[in-house]
Design a protein around this motif. Structure first.
Motif, PDB file in Angstrom:
ATOM      1  N   SER A 128      48.271  42.147  35.825  1.00  0.00           N
ATOM      2  CA  SER A 128      47.993  40.698  35.558  1.00  0.00           C
ATOM      3  C   SER A 128      48.085  39.977  36.901  1.00  0.00           C
ATOM      4  O   SER A 128      49.125  40.179  37.771  1.00  0.00           O
ATOM      5  N   LYS A 182      45.588  39.920  24.297  1.00  0.00           N
ATOM      6  CA  LYS A 182      46.688  40.850  24.574  1.00  0.00           C
ATOM      7  C   LYS A 182      47.113  41.680  23.210  1.00  0.00           C
ATOM      8  O   LYS A 182      47.481  42.742  23.117  1.00  0.00           O
ATOM      9  N   GLY A 224      47.397  34.008  26.657  1.00  0.00           N
ATOM     10  CA  GLY A 224      47.817  35.345  26.531  1.00  0.00           C
ATOM     11  C   GLY A 224      48.954  35.389  25.211  1.00  0.00           C
ATOM     12  O   GLY A 224      49.117  36.321  24.708  1.00  0.00           O
ATOM     13  N   TYR A 275      49.524  28.819  25.002  1.00  0.00           N
ATOM     14  CA  TYR A 275      48.993  29.502  26.130  1.00  0.00           C
ATOM     15  C   TYR A 275      47.877  30.862  25.994  1.00  0.00           C
ATOM     16  O   TYR A 275      48.643  31.517  25.110  1.00  0.00           O
ATOM     17  N   ARG A 318      52.432  34.074  29.881  1.00  0.00           N
ATOM     18  CA  ARG A 318      52.750  35.063  28.881  1.00  0.00           C
ATOM     19  C   ARG A 318      54.428  34.981  28.909  1.00  0.00           C
ATOM     20  O   ARG A 318      55.019  34.827  30.148  1.00  0.00           O
TER      21      ARG A 318
HETATM   22  O1  LIG Z   1      46.932  37.297  29.107  1.00  0.00           O
HETATM   23  C1  LIG Z   1      46.862  36.531  29.744  1.00  0.00           C
HETATM   24  O2  LIG Z   1      47.409  35.284  29.674  1.00  0.00           O
HETATM   25  C2  LIG Z   1      46.173  36.599  30.945  1.00  0.00           C
HETATM   26  C3  LIG Z   1      46.055  38.181  31.252  1.00  0.00           C
HETATM   27  O3  LIG Z   1      44.632  38.531  31.372  1.00  0.00           O
HETATM   28  C4  LIG Z   1      47.092  38.814  31.751  1.00  0.00           C
HETATM   29  O4  LIG Z   1      48.212  38.160  31.944  1.00  0.00           O
HETATM   30  O5  LIG Z   1      47.107  39.979  32.026  1.00  0.00           O
END
Ligand SMILES: O=C([O-])CC(=O)C(=O)O
Ligand SMILES: Nc1nc2c(ncn2[C@@H]2O[C@H](COP(=O)(O)OP(=O)(O)OP(=O)(O)O)[C@@H](O)[C@H]2O)c(=O)[nH]1
Ligand SMILES: [Mn+2]
Length: 607
Positions: A273, A231, A224, A222, A79
């Motif tokens: 995370s 997210k 996230g 990617y 992210r």
């Molecule tokens: O969102 C993502 O790439 C993976 C994830 O669960 C986080 O970073 O909390």
């Protein structure tokens, strides 16, 4: 050649959806528009295509059936928090913890980025539903994307396709609300131009327009950043909706715990995370008679039920788990889940016999291809797998999934855990005195940064409720919302709040607590506290177990380590105060007075 939307073949009559797809197609100019139906045939078509174009490598069917290895561009692995924006109309609604730009300015800027960005590519229209399809109010979304990798991943992570699209015009009621999300990797292809395995753009924007419930994501493939149901929708947009409607959208796992007396409890836990949510959600208990079942590993939507309890739903359909460290010793249930196949593996090592390997998964093979595509042998400096490499696998094939994992009513929470990754200061477990104290613990949660986001790893920062990168509005208003929820007229029985830390270290830098399956001991103490059975010591920071109250039967760790794990070091805590004060100063006037009171009384207790 640019495709235009042919309404006669579109599988919906939803006016706003058709209108939006048409506008986005005119802007991004794809060669083709494909409506995703979510079928197994579509999965085969998309994964075959990804193999053909070199994005995927099909794994050995004897090792991982119907599964694929994938290596991203080495710059597109996590992210991008500094490229993530909350474009609320008023900057005061964004707050000091998010990046802000005026929505009109952002749209003007990004419109030029999106113009022609899908040229030479296919635009996939992915209708999806977060949470069960049979919910009273299904939470609908549509992602437009030019990345077939996103289509394959969304097949696992969400409920996609026809079954979701039917809900858009449910019972003849046209035009149900949905969250539109426009995603482009920002890599148009000129006629005849060869493609690369992981096209993306150096410039990335992950943008949310909270009032419009709209998402625009540009430049990254990617997870996230690109799987917009996760997210972007389920946390950033949903947290705004939750604030407006009196519920909570949180970065939490959900588990079901059954005691030897066959009594069941539900626990949600927020850790930042790469700080242990998936592992706790699938915990394999080391204590006889205790059972853990999985409901979710990353996101919880929490609403009051008619009985005044908080009910949590997992909006997701799959696990997007951190690969390194996952092993039969640490997380056997994740290993069994991926062993069944139907999974995607991104930025792990590819073995010569068509399987995958990563750091922490037992003995390395004598040779493999690392995540950068280089020949790799054990003992060198290079990592086989990127620290944020991920597996993507369906919940349905997890042996420990609870029967109620997809119950639209959710499960009633008995406890909420907050936790972080701290080498010192924070004890193994601390019980909050009440809701307000628990909210204070959450609001001041701190953790060392991890590889899940681009940036320096191991830096301690405040990560309130593990939501720092995911709160879709002002963090101070978010704290106030948590306090309000606890006082809500709907609240009859609130979950008890605990603060945990599996990551305390000794002088030799080793973890003092064995973690993983042994974390059942902490869960057990928490449940016994709820039942009024276990002893605790009242300390200035909250209640911690007496050494006898924590079940250490069969636990092979020294008494000294256990003391360190549980210790409340008042000097370390006094050192913590200035950084909490700095944190509250950063949030500013919107920090609720009740949390300021909590800080003042903590200071008094610490002397
Ligand atoms: O969102 C993502 O790439 C993976 C994830 O669960 C986080 O970073 O909390
Ligand atoms: N020492 C120790 N490490 C743990 C424990 N639980 C998890 N880990 C490690 O922490 C890393 C991240 O764990 P996950 O369970 O994937 O974290 P997560 O919170 O689900 O991460 P996201 O998917 O990024 O939200 C992995 O390398 C795990 O092996 C624990 O109890 N003790
Ligand atoms: Mn997560």
């Amino acid at each position: 050649m640019t495709a235009t939307l042919d309404r006669s073949v579109a599988p919906t009559t939803h006016t706003a959806l058709l209108q939006w797809v048409q506008e986005c197609a005119e802007l991004t100019q794809p060669e083709e528009i494909v409506w995703c139906d979510g079928s197994p045939e579509e999965w085969t078509r998309v994964t075959d295509l990804l193999v053909e174009t070199g994005t995927f490598v099909r794994l050995n069917a004897d090792k991982k059936p119907n599964s694929f290895y994938c290596a991203s561009d080495p710059t597109d692995v996590a992210r991008v928090e500094d490229r993530t924006f909350i474009c609320s109309r008023d900057s005061a609604d964004c707050g000091p913890t998010n990046n802000w730009m005026d929505p009109d300015d952002m749209k003007a800027l990004l419109t030029e980025r999106f113009r022609g960005s899908m040229r030479g590519r296919t635009m996939y229209v992915i209708p999806y539903c977060m949470g069960p399809l049979n919910a009273d109010e299904p939470m609908l979304g549509v992602e437009l994307t030019d990345a077939p990798y996103v289509v394959a991943s969304m097949h696992i992570m969400t409920r996609v396709g026809t079954a979701a699209l039917e809900l858009f015009t449910k019972d003849g009621k046209d035009d149900q609300e949905f969250v539109p999300g426009l995603h482009s990797i920002g890599a148009p292809l000129a006629p005849g131009e060869p493609d690369v395995a992981w096209p993306c753009n150096d410039t990335k924007y992950i943008v949310h327009f909270p009032e419009e419930r709209l998402i625009w994501s540009y430049g990254s493939g990617y997870g996230g950043n690109a799987l917009l149901g996760k997210k972007c929708y389920s946390l950033r947009i949903a947290s705004v909706k939750a604030r407006d409607e009196g519920w909570l959208a949180e970065h939490m796992l959900i588990l079901k715990l059954t005691s030897p007396a066959q009594k069941s409890y539900y626990v949600a836990a927020a850790f930042p995370s790469a700080c242990g949510k998936t592992n706790l959600a699938m915990l394999d208990p080391t204590l006889e008679g205790w059972k853990v079942e999985t409901i979710g590993d990353d996101i919880a939507w929490i609403r009051f039920g008619e009985d005044g309890r908080m009910y949590a739903v997992n909006p997701e359909n799959g696990f997007f788990g951190v690969a390194p460290g996952t092993d039969y010793h640490t997380n056997p249930n994740a290993m069994r889940t991926i062993a069944k196949g139907n999974s995607l593996f991104t930025n792990v090592g590819l073995t010569d016999d068509g399987d995958i390997w990563w750091e922490g998964m037992g003995e390395p093979p004598a040779h493999l291809t690392d995540w950068k595509g280089q020949s790799w042998t054990p003992g060198g400096d290079a990592l086989a797998a990127h620290p944020n490499s991920r597996y993507c696998t369906p919940i349905s094939q997890c042996d420990t999934k609870a029967a109620e994992w997809d119950d639209p009513r959710g499960v009633p929470l008995d406890a909420i855990f907050f936790g972080g990754r701290r080498r010192d200061t924070i004890p193994l477990v601390t019980e909050a005195r009440d809701w307000q104290h628990g909210v204070f613990m959450g609001a001041t949660l701190s953790s060392e940064t991890t590889a899940a986001a681009v940036g320096k790893v191991g830096v301690v920062r405040r990560d309130p409720m593990a939501m720092l990168p995911f709160i879709g509005y002002h963090a101070g208003d978010y704290f106030a919302h948590w306090i309000e929820v606890g006082k809500s007229a709907d609240a009859v029985k609130l979950p008890k709040i605990f603060y945990v830390n599996w990551f305390r270290r000794d002088e030799d830098d080793n973890f003092v607590w064995p973690g993983f399956g042994e974390n059942i001991r902490v869960l057990k103490w928490a449940i016994e506290r709820i039942e009024g059975k276990a002893a605790a010591v009242d300390t200035p920071i909250g209640r911690v177990p007496t050494p006898e109250a924590l079940d250490t039967s069969g636990l092979s760790m020294g008494a000294e380590e256990l003391t360190t794990a549980l210790a409340v070091d008042l000097d370390q805590w006094r050192n913590e105060i200035p950084s909490i004060e700095e944190w509250f100063a950063k949030i500013g006037d919107k920090v609720p007075s009740s949390l300021r009171d909590e800080l003042e009384s903590l200071k008094l207790r610490l002397g």
